[in-house]
Design a protein around this motif. Structure first.
Motif, PDB file in Angstrom:
ATOM      1  N   VAL A  37       0.884  -1.286   0.198  1.00 55.67           N
ATOM      2  CA  VAL A  37       0.087  -0.019  -0.019  1.00 55.67           C
ATOM      3  C   VAL A  37       0.889   1.378   0.006  1.00 55.67           C
ATOM      4  O   VAL A  37       0.791   2.104  -0.921  1.00 55.67           O
ATOM      5  CB  VAL A  37      -1.120   0.140   1.274  1.00 55.67           C
ATOM      6  CG1 VAL A  37      -1.667   1.337   1.448  1.00 55.67           C
ATOM      7  CG2 VAL A  37      -1.971  -0.993   0.996  1.00 55.67           C
ATOM      8  N   GLY A  38       1.859   1.165   0.809  1.00 56.52           N
ATOM      9  CA  GLY A  38       2.857   2.265   0.824  1.00 56.52           C
ATOM     10  C   GLY A  38       3.541   2.716  -0.357  1.00 56.52           C
ATOM     11  O   GLY A  38       3.674   3.784  -0.864  1.00 56.52           O
ATOM     12  N   MET A  39       4.110   1.592  -0.955  1.00 57.43           N
ATOM     13  CA  MET A  39       4.702   1.668  -2.250  1.00 57.43           C
ATOM     14  C   MET A  39       3.913   2.169  -3.246  1.00 57.43           C
ATOM     15  O   MET A  39       4.073   3.096  -4.157  1.00 57.43           O
ATOM     16  CB  MET A  39       5.036   0.136  -2.614  1.00 57.43           C
ATOM     17  CG  MET A  39       6.047   0.310  -3.880  1.00 57.43           C
ATOM     18  SD  MET A  39       6.779  -1.284  -4.400  1.00 57.43           S
ATOM     19  CE  MET A  39       5.045  -2.052  -5.137  1.00 57.43           C
ATOM     20  N   PHE A  40       2.572   1.796  -3.593  1.00 54.09           N
ATOM     21  CA  PHE A  40       1.734   2.189  -4.752  1.00 54.09           C
ATOM     22  C   PHE A  40       1.338   3.715  -4.176  1.00 54.09           C
ATOM     23  O   PHE A  40       1.193   4.393  -5.309  1.00 54.09           O
ATOM     24  CB  PHE A  40       0.587   1.389  -4.817  1.00 54.09           C
ATOM     25  CG  PHE A  40       1.061  -0.042  -5.404  1.00 54.09           C
ATOM     26  CD1 PHE A  40       1.629  -0.043  -6.735  1.00 54.09           C
ATOM     27  CD2 PHE A  40       0.932  -1.386  -4.741  1.00 54.09           C
ATOM     28  CE1 PHE A  40       1.776  -1.159  -7.371  1.00 54.09           C
ATOM     29  CE2 PHE A  40       1.245  -2.388  -5.322  1.00 54.09           C
ATOM     30  CZ  PHE A  40       1.566  -2.435  -6.651  1.00 54.09           C
ATOM     31  N   PHE A  41       0.987   4.061  -2.993  1.00 51.89           N
ATOM     32  CA  PHE A  41       0.730   5.450  -2.694  1.00 51.89           C
ATOM     33  C   PHE A  41       1.837   6.291  -2.794  1.00 51.89           C
ATOM     34  O   PHE A  41       1.639   7.347  -3.655  1.00 51.89           O
ATOM     35  CB  PHE A  41       0.451   5.509  -1.057  1.00 51.89           C
ATOM     36  CG  PHE A  41       0.035   6.847  -0.685  1.00 51.89           C
ATOM     37  CD1 PHE A  41      -1.217   7.182  -0.952  1.00 51.89           C
ATOM     38  CD2 PHE A  41       0.839   7.643  -0.115  1.00 51.89           C
ATOM     39  CE1 PHE A  41      -1.445   8.510  -0.456  1.00 51.89           C
ATOM     40  CE2 PHE A  41       0.731   8.956   0.187  1.00 51.89           C
ATOM     41  CZ  PHE A  41      -0.386   9.424  -0.040  1.00 51.89           C
ATOM     42  N   TYR A  42       2.935   5.983  -2.473  1.00 53.09           N
ATOM     43  CA  TYR A  42       3.930   6.962  -2.756  1.00 53.09           C
ATOM     44  C   TYR A  42       4.442   6.982  -4.248  1.00 53.09           C
ATOM     45  O   TYR A  42       5.019   7.971  -4.609  1.00 53.09           O
ATOM     46  CB  TYR A  42       5.333   6.605  -1.784  1.00 53.09           C
ATOM     47  CG  TYR A  42       5.163   6.738  -0.242  1.00 53.09           C
ATOM     48  CD1 TYR A  42       4.863   8.014   0.104  1.00 53.09           C
ATOM     49  CD2 TYR A  42       4.988   5.847   0.404  1.00 53.09           C
ATOM     50  CE1 TYR A  42       4.474   8.195   1.343  1.00 53.09           C
ATOM     51  CE2 TYR A  42       4.999   5.866   2.021  1.00 53.09           C
ATOM     52  CZ  TYR A  42       4.664   7.219   2.392  1.00 53.09           C
ATOM     53  OH  TYR A  42       4.332   7.379   3.735  1.00 53.09           O
ATOM     54  N   HIS A  43       4.350   5.927  -4.814  1.00 49.91           N
ATOM     55  CA  HIS A  43       4.313   5.999  -6.374  1.00 49.91           C
ATOM     56  C   HIS A  43       3.448   6.975  -6.944  1.00 49.91           C
ATOM     57  O   HIS A  43       3.965   7.802  -7.886  1.00 49.91           O
ATOM     58  CB  HIS A  43       4.472   4.737  -6.928  1.00 49.91           C
ATOM     59  CG  HIS A  43       4.530   4.519  -8.500  1.00 49.91           C
ATOM     60  ND1 HIS A  43       5.657   5.015  -9.213  1.00 49.91           N
ATOM     61  CD2 HIS A  43       3.699   4.521  -9.297  1.00 49.91           C
ATOM     62  CE1 HIS A  43       5.693   4.686 -10.311  1.00 49.91           C
ATOM     63  NE2 HIS A  43       4.090   4.402 -10.426  1.00 49.91           N
ATOM     64  N   SER A  44       2.236   6.577  -6.622  1.00 48.99           N
ATOM     65  CA  SER A  44       1.165   7.532  -7.390  1.00 48.99           C
ATOM     66  C   SER A  44       1.196   8.847  -6.771  1.00 48.99           C
ATOM     67  O   SER A  44       0.963   9.952  -7.776  1.00 48.99           O
ATOM     68  CB  SER A  44      -0.119   7.030  -7.338  1.00 48.99           C
ATOM     69  OG  SER A  44      -0.468   6.816  -5.772  1.00 48.99           O
ATOM     70  N   VAL A  45       1.318   9.114  -5.598  1.00 52.01           N
ATOM     71  CA  VAL A  45       1.094  10.635  -5.243  1.00 52.01           C
ATOM     72  C   VAL A  45       2.412  11.245  -4.879  1.00 52.01           C
ATOM     73  O   VAL A  45       2.132  12.610  -5.307  1.00 52.01           O
ATOM     74  CB  VAL A  45       0.353  10.503  -3.558  1.00 52.01           C
ATOM     75  CG1 VAL A  45       0.358  11.910  -3.155  1.00 52.01           C
ATOM     76  CG2 VAL A  45      -0.962   9.950  -3.637  1.00 52.01           C
ATOM     77  N   LEU A  51      10.996   1.478  -6.804  1.00 52.20           N
ATOM     78  CA  LEU A  51      12.041   1.001  -6.018  1.00 52.20           C
ATOM     79  C   LEU A  51      12.134   2.225  -5.030  1.00 52.20           C
ATOM     80  O   LEU A  51      12.189   1.778  -3.733  1.00 52.20           O
ATOM     81  CB  LEU A  51      13.304   0.900  -6.467  1.00 52.20           C
ATOM     82  CG  LEU A  51      14.558   0.583  -5.692  1.00 52.20           C
ATOM     83  CD1 LEU A  51      14.187  -0.687  -5.360  1.00 52.20           C
ATOM     84  CD2 LEU A  51      15.736   0.388  -6.896  1.00 52.20           C
ATOM     85  N   ASP A  52      12.069   3.425  -5.158  1.00 56.32           N
ATOM     86  CA  ASP A  52      12.222   4.496  -4.386  1.00 56.32           C
ATOM     87  C   ASP A  52      11.012   4.376  -3.163  1.00 56.32           C
ATOM     88  O   ASP A  52      11.515   4.891  -2.154  1.00 56.32           O
ATOM     89  CB  ASP A  52      12.496   5.815  -4.890  1.00 56.32           C
ATOM     90  CG  ASP A  52      13.897   6.150  -5.342  1.00 56.32           C
ATOM     91  OD1 ASP A  52      14.754   5.302  -5.052  1.00 56.32           O
ATOM     92  OD2 ASP A  52      13.734   6.835  -6.308  1.00 56.32           O
ATOM     93  N   ALA A  53       9.951   4.213  -3.905  1.00 61.56           N
ATOM     94  CA  ALA A  53       8.560   4.244  -3.017  1.00 61.56           C
ATOM     95  C   ALA A  53       8.769   3.026  -1.856  1.00 61.56           C
ATOM     96  O   ALA A  53       8.315   3.163  -0.921  1.00 61.56           O
ATOM     97  CB  ALA A  53       7.577   4.071  -4.015  1.00 61.56           C
ATOM     98  N   LEU A  54       9.117   1.918  -2.363  1.00 58.67           N
ATOM     99  CA  LEU A  54       9.451   0.525  -1.678  1.00 58.67           C
ATOM    100  C   LEU A  54      10.454   1.029  -0.465  1.00 58.67           C
ATOM    101  O   LEU A  54      10.237   0.792   0.640  1.00 58.67           O
ATOM    102  CB  LEU A  54       9.413  -0.473  -2.241  1.00 58.67           C
ATOM    103  CG  LEU A  54       9.892  -1.974  -1.468  1.00 58.67           C
ATOM    104  CD1 LEU A  54       8.489  -2.148  -0.759  1.00 58.67           C
ATOM    105  CD2 LEU A  54      10.295  -3.021  -2.443  1.00 58.67           C
ATOM    106  N   TYR A  55      11.526   1.598  -0.900  1.00 54.09           N
ATOM    107  CA  TYR A  55      12.671   1.995   0.049  1.00 54.09           C
ATOM    108  C   TYR A  55      12.247   2.943   0.891  1.00 54.09           C
ATOM    109  O   TYR A  55      12.363   2.834   2.099  1.00 54.09           O
ATOM    110  CB  TYR A  55      13.717   2.725  -0.850  1.00 54.09           C
ATOM    111  CG  TYR A  55      14.725   3.284  -0.012  1.00 54.09           C
ATOM    112  CD1 TYR A  55      15.768   2.701   0.584  1.00 54.09           C
ATOM    113  CD2 TYR A  55      14.792   4.543   0.160  1.00 54.09           C
ATOM    114  CE1 TYR A  55      16.873   3.239   1.561  1.00 54.09           C
ATOM    115  CE2 TYR A  55      15.727   5.457   0.607  1.00 54.09           C
ATOM    116  CZ  TYR A  55      16.616   4.708   1.362  1.00 54.09           C
ATOM    117  OH  TYR A  55      17.599   5.436   2.277  1.00 54.09           O
TER     118      TYR A  55
END
Length: 115
Positions: A37-45, A51-55
């Protein structure tokens, strides 16, 4: 090198104990879901790469927070506040269950020595 192999063997046995516990499976699934959820949120928003979003999600949930990446949008900052509060509970549960499995492993090991 030998202590490393002993450590890996012991870790294998602890992980086997962990995966037999239904509670641990649920906590691990919750942790993986929260990371996704965090990875997809930070990727889109926040327009981060996956990779940076997952990190950033991992650094945030583990409360390391290097500060090299941070939310810049208001919705990203609000999401991150809730994300940290929820994530700390899940990560704490992972640590507690791991500690419980480690104690169980050592108790079984001590019983085997006494026999």
């Amino acid at each position: 090198m030998i202590p490393f192999f002993i450590l890996m063997r012991n870790m294998y046995h602890v992980l086997r104990i962990l995966f037999r516990q239904d509670e641990q499976k649920a906590v691990m699934l919750s942790g993986a879901f929260l990371l996704a959820v965090g990875m997809f949120f930070y990727h889109s928003v926040e327009q981060l790469s996956y990779l940076d979003a997952l990190y950033f999600s991992v650094m945030t949930l583990t409360t390391v927070g290097y500060g090299d990446i941070h939310p810049v949008t208001p919705i990203g900052k609000i999401f991150t506040m809730g994300y940290v509060l929820l994530g700390i509970g899940i990560i704490s549960a992972l640590i507690v269950n791991f500690n419980r499995a480690l104690k169980e492993f050592h108790a079984k090991k001590d019983q085997a020595k006494q026999k």
